[in-house]
Design an enzyme around this catalytic site. Sequence first.
Site, PDB file in Angstrom:
ATOM      1  N   GLU A 194       0.826  -1.205   0.000  1.00  0.00           N
ATOM      2  CA  GLU A 194       0.000   0.000   0.000  1.00  0.00           C
ATOM      3  C   GLU A 194       0.866   1.263   0.000  1.00  0.00           C
ATOM      4  O   GLU A 194       0.434   2.319  -0.435  1.00  0.00           O
ATOM      5  CB  GLU A 194      -0.913  -0.018   1.241  1.00  0.00           C
ATOM      6  CG  GLU A 194      -2.363   0.295   0.898  1.00  0.00           C
ATOM      7  CD  GLU A 194      -3.325   0.031   2.043  1.00  0.00           C
ATOM      8  OE1 GLU A 194      -4.225  -0.787   1.833  1.00  0.00           O
ATOM      9  OE2 GLU A 194      -3.193   0.624   3.123  1.00  0.00           O
TER      10      GLU A 194
ATOM     11  N   HIS B  51       7.395 -26.887  -1.233  1.00  0.00           N
ATOM     12  CA  HIS B  51       6.725 -27.990  -1.928  1.00  0.00           C
ATOM     13  C   HIS B  51       5.566 -27.486  -2.786  1.00  0.00           C
ATOM     14  O   HIS B  51       4.742 -28.271  -3.245  1.00  0.00           O
ATOM     15  CB  HIS B  51       6.263 -29.036  -0.909  1.00  0.00           C
ATOM     16  CG  HIS B  51       7.431 -29.620  -0.157  1.00  0.00           C
ATOM     17  ND1 HIS B  51       7.986 -30.838  -0.473  1.00  0.00           N
ATOM     18  CD2 HIS B  51       8.180 -29.114   0.855  1.00  0.00           C
ATOM     19  CE1 HIS B  51       9.026 -31.068   0.315  1.00  0.00           C
ATOM     20  NE2 HIS B  51       9.160 -30.032   1.138  1.00  0.00           N
TER      21      HIS B  51
ATOM     22  N   LYS C  51     -14.103   0.564  -3.964  1.00  0.00           N
ATOM     23  CA  LYS C  51     -15.224   1.004  -3.114  1.00  0.00           C
ATOM     24  C   LYS C  51     -16.252   1.750  -3.954  1.00  0.00           C
ATOM     25  O   LYS C  51     -17.462   1.557  -3.787  1.00  0.00           O
ATOM     26  CB  LYS C  51     -14.710   1.948  -2.013  1.00  0.00           C
ATOM     27  CG  LYS C  51     -13.828   1.265  -0.988  1.00  0.00           C
ATOM     28  CD  LYS C  51     -13.462   2.244   0.109  1.00  0.00           C
ATOM     29  CE  LYS C  51     -12.384   1.672   1.001  1.00  0.00           C
ATOM     30  NZ  LYS C  51     -11.771   2.661   1.872  1.00  0.00           N
TER      31      LYS C  51
HETATM   32  O1  PA5 Z   1      -3.348   1.522   5.935  1.00  0.00           O
HETATM   33  C1  PA5 Z   1      -4.460   1.995   5.818  1.00  0.00           C
HETATM   34  O2  PA5 Z   1      -4.699   3.210   5.988  1.00  0.00           O
HETATM   35  C2  PA5 Z   1      -5.667   1.130   5.485  1.00  0.00           C
HETATM   36  O3  PA5 Z   1      -5.309  -0.187   5.270  1.00  0.00           O
HETATM   37  C3  PA5 Z   1      -6.676   1.171   6.624  1.00  0.00           C
HETATM   38  O4  PA5 Z   1      -6.063   0.728   7.786  1.00  0.00           O
HETATM   39  C4  PA5 Z   1      -7.905   0.301   6.310  1.00  0.00           C
HETATM   40  O5  PA5 Z   1      -8.468   0.675   5.088  1.00  0.00           O
HETATM   41  C5  PA5 Z   1      -8.939   0.429   7.425  1.00  0.00           C
HETATM   42  O6  PA5 Z   1      -9.305   1.748   7.587  1.00  0.00           O
HETATM   43  P1  PA5 Z   1     -10.104   2.248   8.873  1.00  0.00           P
HETATM   44  O7  PA5 Z   1      -9.247   2.046  10.056  1.00  0.00           O
HETATM   45  O8  PA5 Z   1     -10.364   3.697   8.612  1.00  0.00           O
HETATM   46  O9  PA5 Z   1     -11.367   1.430   8.940  1.00  0.00           O
END
Ligand code: PA5
Length: 451
Positions: A291, A312, A426
Amino acid sequence: MTMEKITLNYARTLSFIDQACIDALSGDVELHHRALWEKTGKGNDFLGWVHLPGAIADADLKQMDETGQLLRDKKIDLLVVIGIGGSYLGAKAVIDALSDSFAAMKPQQAPLVLFAGQNIGEDYLFELRGLLKGKDYALMVISKSGTTTEPAIAFRLLKQDIEEKYGREEARTRIIAVTDASRGALRKLALSEGYQTFVIPDDVGGRYSVLTPVGLVAIATAGFDIRALVRGAADMAVNSGPQVPFSQNLPAQYAAVRNLLYRQGRMVEILVNYNPKLHYFSEWWKQLFGESEGKEGKGIFPASVDFTSDLHSMGQYIQEGERKLFETVLSIKSPDHEVVIPADADDLDGLNFLAGKRVDEVNKMAELGTTLAHVDGGVPNIRIEIPRLNEYYLGQLIYFFELACGISGYTLKVNPFDQPGVEAYKKNMFALLGKPGFENETRAIMDRLGE
Ligand code: PA5
């Protein structure tokens, strides 16, 4: 007591990249490193995690520990942590790494921690709700934004269930909310219901948040030493601080080496472990790097394997498939327990040559043999050695990777602290589900699908 440090060894990348190239990149890497500490780079409003480990107030740790202790005192069977992405993977990684592999099947001093809201699997939710009917439990809902669909659905269901089971008053004492300081639906609900709450700092993004209440409260509830975890991270922060030269700065070296490999066409980094307890640590690492770096058409694809199991299944590809890979091995120096291979009078399996050896000796030779084979097959190898799998060294490792990821993202010239691409699915999902406010998107997607 002097604690050992985790170590980094990139010698087995040096037949693929030159030490001279690493040295040449080190100046740039040091600048990027300093930019993190001085908050002068991209995404600098999300750098709270850089100074965090040494700055967590003792009172805050005490409150998190006490919350865990209260839940343990209640003798509940289960704590269900509801969250996704950064609000899920850190706690899951640390708890799995530190827990008995068969904890679910053994009597426990602390509640088992289960997770929900990390997927939208209907069967998963159905089966979890079925299990909870017969158990004594509490809920911890974690969402920084408070609006993420997956945990919101799970919480809506489990909140109804817990209120039905215990009554609304008692349910309120069994729900903990971890969310941002002031905004969002979850904060509003927590305030109106009077849930105990913990704050996620504004300047710490989800995937960098394991050392905030997002990870620490669940880890404390599971009975682990969050002070040692934080101390490990704080020591790593000191040992890789802005004054530490590149030659001694492990996260900076790792960031440099992986960027140079990437520039040579090594598009995939495989995080390898030889201890199945690290499976979810790799999942946390994949989110952290994926990310943070995968944007603007760039980024190393983070993958992971659990060896020797996956030798394996994936071993063939790694040995002889596309030569676009490199491996980073997490090697635990000393296991916690000793298991010795026995001699056998008949020796039908021909294993008597191993009699008297510890299982870990075999595992270590599997690691060395695999590393040599993969390097010979054209896969550069970085090795990180962790003295023991405990809270302190996991803290070191977490901070090592967080800092390396920030430096590496800057070296790649991306903002490692945003995730604009996560919105695309989303938008489509909301359009398909007919969410109010998405009418235009719904029309467009229906046209596209010919419906
Ligand atoms: O690293 C990030 O920002 C995302 O992976 C969030 O942690 C994830 O989308 C969850 O978001 P939230 O804590 O707002 O529900």
